[in-house]
Design a protein around this motif. Structure first.
Motif, short mmCIF file in Angstrom:
data_model
loop_
_atom_site.label_atom_id
_atom_site.label_comp_id
_atom_site.label_asym_id
_atom_site.label_seq_id
_atom_site.Cartn_x
_atom_site.Cartn_y
_atom_site.Cartn_z
N TYR A 47 0.73 -1.13 -0.05
CA TYR A 47 0.11 -0.14 0.06
C TYR A 47 0.71 1.32 -0.18
O TYR A 47 0.61 2.28 -0.80
N ALA A 50 2.44 1.44 -3.19
CA ALA A 50 1.21 2.30 -4.49
C ALA A 50 0.99 3.52 -4.20
O ALA A 50 0.71 4.27 -5.16
N LEU A 51 0.96 3.99 -3.00
CA LEU A 51 0.96 5.41 -2.76
C LEU A 51 1.78 6.34 -3.02
O LEU A 51 1.62 7.40 -3.85
N THR A 54 1.68 6.55 -7.01
CA THR A 54 0.64 7.33 -7.49
C THR A 54 0.84 8.95 -7.12
O THR A 54 0.81 9.54 -8.10
N LYS A 55 1.81 9.00 -6.32
CA LYS A 55 2.33 10.66 -5.92
C LYS A 55 3.15 10.81 -7.05
O LYS A 55 3.15 11.84 -7.70
N LYS A 384 -0.85 0.07 -8.46
CA LYS A 384 -1.78 1.18 -8.64
C LYS A 384 -3.18 0.43 -8.66
O LYS A 384 -4.23 0.89 -8.41
N GLN A 388 -6.43 0.81 -6.22
CA GLN A 388 -7.07 2.02 -7.15
C GLN A 388 -8.33 2.28 -6.38
O GLN A 388 -8.73 3.58 -6.47
N GLN A 392 -7.61 7.54 -0.21
CA GLN A 392 -6.52 8.26 -0.40
C GLN A 392 -5.72 8.12 -1.80
O GLN A 392 -5.59 9.35 -2.41
N ILE A 393 -5.52 6.77 -2.12
CA ILE A 393 -5.00 6.59 -3.61
C ILE A 393 -5.82 7.02 -4.72
O ILE A 393 -5.44 7.84 -5.63
N ARG A 394 -7.16 7.04 -4.57
CA ARG A 394 -8.24 7.46 -5.65
C ARG A 394 -8.32 8.97 -5.72
O ARG A 394 -8.40 9.43 -6.57
N ALA A 397 -5.07 10.12 -7.54
CA ALA A 397 -5.09 9.69 -8.92
C ALA A 397 -5.98 10.58 -9.72
O ALA A 397 -5.63 10.95 -10.81
#
Length: 451
Positions: A47, A50-51, A54-55, A384, A388, A392-394, A397
């Protein structure tokens, strides 16, 4: 022989056992145990990765590549070469046509094609010549190669029409092309008169497009808010759908023969199945002004739209909202848009005389990737996709910066839409049950289908 237990034969490996003594030695890799109980923090680590991925994607999202300037008036139409990825043709409002080399970002040829606007342009399927139409009521065919030293720039063929032509497209496999104006005409390259003409009680047409899969089919957009479908083998049009507002242009899906997307004046795009025109498959909303042009990617999974609100948006074919929005401070109303045949670039022509080159994937690194680099990119992409839907990730993104005027206009449209919906609910609540039916968003914009 006595069988020895494997547990008794395990030898403790030191760091020296895992290092190569010579350059050509094979690395010894310890076997990995995938038992989840031995990796209690695996999901947490993934996680976090992935975060971070995404950033970083938003940090490296720089889609603008180059600006091709040289026109002295607004760019009215663009045409892709059918055989060359690096060649682009553009026509402007002063009748000038330019041929561009995209790898060098320079103009290789300029010709004065028409008196007035260049209304349409298309490259022949073999790539040896191209056709242009203009406000001077002529159709001209030009050689793709520049004339030799001392030769004059003259068209191969000129056809004088009776009315102004507003749209042009070429057949994918034959020496046949279609034009539209006061009617839709099918032309043979060897003749100076159309071999077939279609009318259906319409004043004028704005666009005509051949189907790239079922090559005998074509569609056109008319001034009476209708989209008309034709078959070249028939003597009359097939069917038409009338919408609440006028459609500017349409584009066929290159992978699904029966689907097309149209750009409408009501700020939306509509994807239709030509077999069921009573309601669109999908309504694509996000623009805050009229949509002027649309073009599909070669994979058929996405399309790009150009709008009067000075932005470019990329939509997935089955999503109602755009995944990407491109804009610059200097870019004005975007009149034409094209998606390159290698699925990597987008080209836009606007009325402040510039052609802009964009990346189709904003954060993609261009050029050759090393194997480890490619593995890292693929790993980040999978992470991602896996996370997804985490909030927070959504949020990261999906966030896109918008110009202030478009941001406020979007909020204003949202408030107006909510007010209309609230009014409909109140009318339905205080009316006789069943007298005010619920109309879905897909059915609101279709007036009727005529066959």
């Amino acid at each position: 022989m006595r069988r020895v237990s494997t547990d008794m034969c395990q030898v403790a490996l030191t760091q020296d056992d895992l290092l190569r003594r010579k350059r050509l030695d094979v690395c010894r890799i310890l076997p990995r145990n995938y038992d989840p109980s031995l990796h209690p923090f695996e999901v947490s680590r993934e996680y976090t990765r992935a975060l971070n991925a995404t950033k970083l994607e938003r940090v490296f999202a720089k889609p603008f590549l180059a600006s091709l300037d040289g026109h002295r008036d607004g760019v009215n139409c663009l045409a892709k070469h059918t055989r060359s990825l690096s060649t682009l043709l553009s026509g402007s409002c002063d009748g000038e046509v330019k041929v561009w080399n995209l790898t060098k970002h320079e103009c290789v040829r300029t010709l004065q094609a028409h008196g007035g606007f260049v209304r349409g342009m298309v490259v022949r399927y073999c790539g040896n010549s191209f056709f242009t139409i203009g406000d001077d009521k002529t159709i001209k065919q030009w050689k793709m190669e520049a004339p030799g030293y001392g030769e004059e720039e003259e068209p191969l063929n000129t056809i004088l029409g009776k009315t102004v032509f507003t749209g042009l497209d070429h057949h994918q496999k034959k020496g046949v092309f279609a034009t539209c104006g006061q009617q839709v005409d099918i032309w043979d390259e060897q003749r100076s008169t159309p071999i077939r003409s279609f009318t259906w009680g319409v004043d004028s047409f704005s666009s005509v497009r051949f189907n790239p899969v079922e090559t005998e089919l074509l569609g056109s957009c008319a001034s009476d808010r209708s989209i008309v479908l034709y078959d070249m083998r028939e003597s009359t049009p097939l069917k038409k759908v009338i919408m609440t507002m006028r459609t500017n242009t349409l584009c066929w899906n290159p992978m699904e023969a029966y689907c097309f997307t149209c750009a409408n004046e009501d700020y939306n795009l509509y994807t239709y199945d030509m077999r069921h025109l009573e309601r669109p498959i999908k309504v694509h909303m996000d623009h805050v002004s009229a949509v002027l042009d649309v073009d599909y990617s070669p994979t058929g999974q996405e399309f790009v739209s150009a709008s009067f609100d000075k932005t470019i948006r990329i939509f997935s074919k089955d999503e109602g909202h755009s995944r990407e929005v491109y804009h610059t401070k200097r870019m004005q109303h975007i009149i034409s848009i094209k998606w390159s045949a290698d699925n990597k670039y987008i080209l836009s022509g606007s009325d402040e005389m510039n052609i802009r080159l964009w990346k189709a994937n904003a954060a993609e690194k261009l050029g050759v990737l090393a194997p480890r680099e490619r593995e890292a990119v693929n790993y980040s992409q999978k992470l991602k996709e896996k996370f997804q839907h985490h909030p927070q990730i959504r949020r990261i993104a999906r966030h896109r910066h918008l110009p202030k005027n478009i941001y406020h206009q979007k909020n204003e449209l949202r408030i107006m839409k909510e007010a209309r919906r609230r009014k409909e609910m109140n009318v339905r609540k205080h009316s006789k049950p069943g007298s005010v039916p619920v109309v879905s968003e897909k059915e609101k914009h279709v007036v009727s289908v005529v066959k």
